[in-house]
Design a protein around this motif. Structure first.
Motif, PDB file in Angstrom:
ATOM      1  N   GLY A  91       0.822  -1.204   0.000  1.00 53.80           N
ATOM      2  CA  GLY A  91       0.000   0.000   0.000  1.00 53.80           C
ATOM      3  C   GLY A  91       0.855   1.252   0.000  1.00 53.80           C
ATOM      4  O   GLY A  91       0.569   2.222  -0.706  1.00 53.80           O
ATOM      5  N   CYS A  92       1.927   1.229   0.797  1.00 50.88           N
ATOM      6  CA  CYS A  92       2.865   2.353   0.817  1.00 50.88           C
ATOM      7  C   CYS A  92       3.577   2.474  -0.529  1.00 50.88           C
ATOM      8  O   CYS A  92       3.768   3.585  -1.041  1.00 50.88           O
ATOM      9  CB  CYS A  92       3.874   2.151   1.946  1.00 50.88           C
ATOM     10  SG  CYS A  92       5.002   3.543   2.184  1.00 50.88           S
ATOM     11  N   GLU A  93       3.926   1.352  -1.121  1.00 55.92           N
ATOM     12  CA  GLU A  93       4.609   1.383  -2.416  1.00 55.92           C
ATOM     13  C   GLU A  93       3.689   1.905  -3.517  1.00 55.92           C
ATOM     14  O   GLU A  93       4.144   2.597  -4.438  1.00 55.92           O
ATOM     15  CB  GLU A  93       5.136  -0.008  -2.746  1.00 55.92           C
ATOM     16  CG  GLU A  93       6.285  -0.409  -1.820  1.00 55.92           C
ATOM     17  CD  GLU A  93       6.732  -1.838  -2.002  1.00 55.92           C
ATOM     18  OE1 GLU A  93       7.863  -2.059  -2.460  1.00 55.92           O
ATOM     19  OE2 GLU A  93       5.932  -2.753  -1.687  1.00 55.92           O
ATOM     20  N   LEU A  94       2.401   1.600  -3.424  1.00 56.92           N
ATOM     21  CA  LEU A  94       1.438   2.174  -4.365  1.00 56.92           C
ATOM     22  C   LEU A  94       1.409   3.690  -4.217  1.00 56.92           C
ATOM     23  O   LEU A  94       1.420   4.432  -5.209  1.00 56.92           O
ATOM     24  CB  LEU A  94       0.050   1.593  -4.115  1.00 56.92           C
ATOM     25  CG  LEU A  94      -1.109   2.194  -4.922  1.00 56.92           C
ATOM     26  CD1 LEU A  94      -0.895   2.002  -6.416  1.00 56.92           C
ATOM     27  CD2 LEU A  94      -2.433   1.579  -4.495  1.00 56.92           C
ATOM     28  N   ALA A  95       1.403   4.177  -2.974  1.00 60.39           N
ATOM     29  CA  ALA A  95       1.407   5.619  -2.739  1.00 60.39           C
ATOM     30  C   ALA A  95       2.688   6.264  -3.257  1.00 60.39           C
ATOM     31  O   ALA A  95       2.659   7.375  -3.794  1.00 60.39           O
ATOM     32  CB  ALA A  95       1.243   5.901  -1.249  1.00 60.39           C
ATOM     33  N   LEU A  96       3.816   5.568  -3.110  1.00 62.45           N
ATOM     34  CA  LEU A  96       5.082   6.107  -3.604  1.00 62.45           C
ATOM     35  C   LEU A  96       5.079   6.248  -5.117  1.00 62.45           C
ATOM     36  O   LEU A  96       5.799   7.086  -5.672  1.00 62.45           O
ATOM     37  CB  LEU A  96       6.239   5.200  -3.173  1.00 62.45           C
ATOM     38  CG  LEU A  96       6.577   5.185  -1.684  1.00 62.45           C
ATOM     39  CD1 LEU A  96       7.603   4.100  -1.381  1.00 62.45           C
ATOM     40  CD2 LEU A  96       7.093   6.551  -1.226  1.00 62.45           C
ATOM     41  N   ALA A  97       4.287   5.435  -5.816  1.00 63.20           N
ATOM     42  CA  ALA A  97       4.206   5.511  -7.269  1.00 63.20           C
ATOM     43  C   ALA A  97       3.351   6.679  -7.741  1.00 63.20           C
ATOM     44  O   ALA A  97       3.347   6.999  -8.937  1.00 63.20           O
ATOM     45  CB  ALA A  97       3.658   4.201  -7.840  1.00 63.20           C
ATOM     46  N   ALA A  98       2.612   7.310  -6.828  1.00 68.19           N
ATOM     47  CA  ALA A  98       1.800   8.471  -7.187  1.00 68.19           C
ATOM     48  C   ALA A  98       2.695   9.701  -7.341  1.00 68.19           C
ATOM     49  O   ALA A  98       3.851   9.716  -6.921  1.00 68.19           O
ATOM     50  CB  ALA A  98       0.732   8.713  -6.121  1.00 68.19           C
ATOM     51  N   ASP A  99       2.138  10.750  -7.926  1.00 64.58           N
ATOM     52  CA  ASP A  99       2.880  11.994  -8.101  1.00 64.58           C
ATOM     53  C   ASP A  99       2.766  12.899  -6.886  1.00 64.58           C
ATOM     54  O   ASP A  99       3.692  13.652  -6.581  1.00 64.58           O
ATOM     55  CB  ASP A  99       2.351  12.746  -9.337  1.00 64.58           C
ATOM     56  CG  ASP A  99       2.498  11.923 -10.608  1.00 64.58           C
ATOM     57  OD1 ASP A  99       3.640  11.552 -10.931  1.00 64.58           O
ATOM     58  OD2 ASP A  99       1.477  11.646 -11.258  1.00 64.58           O
ATOM     59  N   VAL A 100       1.631  12.840  -6.212  1.00 59.07           N
ATOM     60  CA  VAL A 100       1.353  13.696  -5.063  1.00 59.07           C
ATOM     61  C   VAL A 100       0.687  12.848  -3.995  1.00 59.07           C
ATOM     62  O   VAL A 100      -0.141  11.988  -4.307  1.00 59.07           O
ATOM     63  CB  VAL A 100       0.429  14.879  -5.453  1.00 59.07           C
ATOM     64  CG1 VAL A 100       0.093  15.730  -4.242  1.00 59.07           C
ATOM     65  CG2 VAL A 100       1.080  15.734  -6.533  1.00 59.07           C
ATOM     66  N   ARG A 101       1.035  13.103  -2.735  1.00 64.36           N
ATOM     67  CA  ARG A 101       0.469  12.336  -1.621  1.00 64.36           C
ATOM     68  C   ARG A 101      -0.072  13.292  -0.567  1.00 64.36           C
ATOM     69  O   ARG A 101       0.647  14.199  -0.122  1.00 64.36           O
ATOM     70  CB  ARG A 101       1.551  11.432  -0.995  1.00 64.36           C
ATOM     71  CG  ARG A 101       1.899  10.207  -1.830  1.00 64.36           C
ATOM     72  CD  ARG A 101       3.292   9.679  -1.520  1.00 64.36           C
ATOM     73  NE  ARG A 101       4.309  10.637  -1.956  1.00 64.36           N
ATOM     74  CZ  ARG A 101       4.749  10.718  -3.206  1.00 64.36           C
ATOM     75  NH1 ARG A 101       4.296   9.901  -4.131  1.00 64.36           N
ATOM     76  NH2 ARG A 101       5.641  11.631  -3.531  1.00 64.36           N
ATOM     77  N   VAL A 102      -1.315  13.060  -0.177  1.00 61.29           N
ATOM     78  CA  VAL A 102      -1.938  13.826   0.904  1.00 61.29           C
ATOM     79  C   VAL A 102      -2.551  12.825   1.863  1.00 61.29           C
ATOM     80  O   VAL A 102      -3.052  11.772   1.449  1.00 61.29           O
ATOM     81  CB  VAL A 102      -3.001  14.807   0.353  1.00 61.29           C
ATOM     82  CG1 VAL A 102      -4.093  14.076  -0.414  1.00 61.29           C
ATOM     83  CG2 VAL A 102      -3.598  15.651   1.468  1.00 61.29           C
ATOM     84  N   CYS A 103      -2.496  13.115   3.167  1.00 63.81           N
ATOM     85  CA  CYS A 103      -3.017  12.152   4.130  1.00 63.81           C
ATOM     86  C   CYS A 103      -3.726  12.841   5.277  1.00 63.81           C
ATOM     87  O   CYS A 103      -3.560  14.040   5.514  1.00 63.81           O
ATOM     88  CB  CYS A 103      -1.890  11.253   4.663  1.00 63.81           C
ATOM     89  SG  CYS A 103      -0.782  12.048   5.841  1.00 63.81           S
ATOM     90  N   ALA A 104      -4.510  12.046   5.996  1.00 68.36           N
ATOM     91  CA  ALA A 104      -5.150  12.482   7.235  1.00 68.36           C
ATOM     92  C   ALA A 104      -4.198  12.213   8.398  1.00 68.36           C
ATOM     93  O   ALA A 104      -3.254  11.433   8.270  1.00 68.36           O
ATOM     94  CB  ALA A 104      -6.461  11.718   7.427  1.00 68.36           C
ATOM     95  N   PRO A 105      -4.439  12.831   9.556  1.00 62.53           N
ATOM     96  CA  PRO A 105      -3.571  12.591  10.722  1.00 62.53           C
ATOM     97  C   PRO A 105      -3.543  11.134  11.168  1.00 62.53           C
ATOM     98  O   PRO A 105      -2.615  10.717  11.869  1.00 62.53           O
ATOM     99  CB  PRO A 105      -4.188  13.492  11.801  1.00 62.53           C
ATOM    100  CG  PRO A 105      -4.900  14.563  11.048  1.00 62.53           C
ATOM    101  CD  PRO A 105      -5.437  13.880   9.821  1.00 62.53           C
TER     102      PRO A 105
END
Length: 257
Positions: A107-121
């Motif tokens: 799941g983290c690796e999928l997020a790393l493949a994105a261009d921009v990452r935003v998250c909740a606390p």
């Protein structure tokens, strides 16, 4: 379906939906591949947002399934998870990961493949494979150092430790931390910011940066020039030039009076 794709005009929303933790077992991986094929074939697509259901983005690979893989099945499994994040990274449009809860392993690796990452606390990031006798297999050892630096990436990957949202923002793992109730709205606002731009220019800019970062500077500069030239010659720029110049002409006219 364990991966749901919906559309808001030119933006695709891809939701991981395999309760309770959106684990990437083989069926989830195949569902994600089908979703990506749909996105690749979609005409007029301008941005993609990845999210997760049930309060989590994804807790990564299904360790129970991975523990039952026969030696002969390992190669296919490894190839499939690597291909999946490469497909995400190769999408010719801006890709945003909007995350809450667990963002672990694959799941983290999928997020790393994105261009921009935003998250909740509530977001918690980790690549826990090394303490389990593995290493990240879907891009983590390559994309994380490029994003946050080699030393920090080594600490996170060697230890498998959890990174909370505030630390993730501080080290550049995510671009913003917003209240949970604002997560979807923030991802939507960012996607609309990108869809307002010229599609060909956005695709070329993404290609130039992604490919250039993996090449020596001179090769990257050559690629940039090669991508810039046809855009300069194309007619698409004319309309956008006109829009850019119009407010300046009006401002100059007002100042003259």
């Amino acid at each position: 379906m364990t991966v749901r794709v919906t559309y808001e005009d030119a933006v695709a929303w891809v939701c991981l939906d395999r309760p309770p933790l959106n684990l990437f077992d083989t069926s989830q991986q195949l569902a994600a591949e089908l979703a990506l094929r749909e996105l690749e074939a979609r005409e007029g697509l301008r941005a993609v947002v990845f999210t997760g259901a049930h309060g989590h983005f994804s807790a990564g690979g299904d360790v129970k399934e991975m523990g039952t893989l026969a030696p002969g099945e390992a190669a296919g499994y490894a190839e499939r998870i690597s291909r999946l994040t490469r497909q995400v990274a190769a999408l010719p449009v801006p890709v945003i990961a909007a995350m809450e809860g667990f963002v672990l392993g694959g799941g983290c690796e999928l997020a790393l493949a994105a261009d921009v990452r935003v998250c909740a606390p509530t977001a918690r990031f980790a690549l826990p494979e090394t303490p389990l006798g593995l290493i990240p297999g879907a891009g983590g050892t390559q994309r994380l150092p490029r994003l946050i630096g080699l030393s920090r990436a080594k600490d996170i990957i060697f230890s498998g430790r959890m990174v909370h949202a505030d630390e993730a923002a501080r080290i550049g793992l995510v671009d913003a931390v917003v209240p949970e109730e604002d997560l979807t709205g923030t991802a939507r606002a960012w996607s609309l910011r990108y869809t307002a731009g010229p599609a060909a220019a956005l695709a070329a800019a993404k290609q130039a940066m992604d490919a250039g970062m993996a090449a020596p500077l001179e090769e990257g500069l050559d690629l940039e020039r090669a991508l810039f030239e046809p855009l300069l010659a194309a007619g698409e720029r004319t309309e956008h030039f006109r829009r850019f110049q119009a407010p300046r002409v009006e401002a100059a006219a007002s100042a003259a009076h």
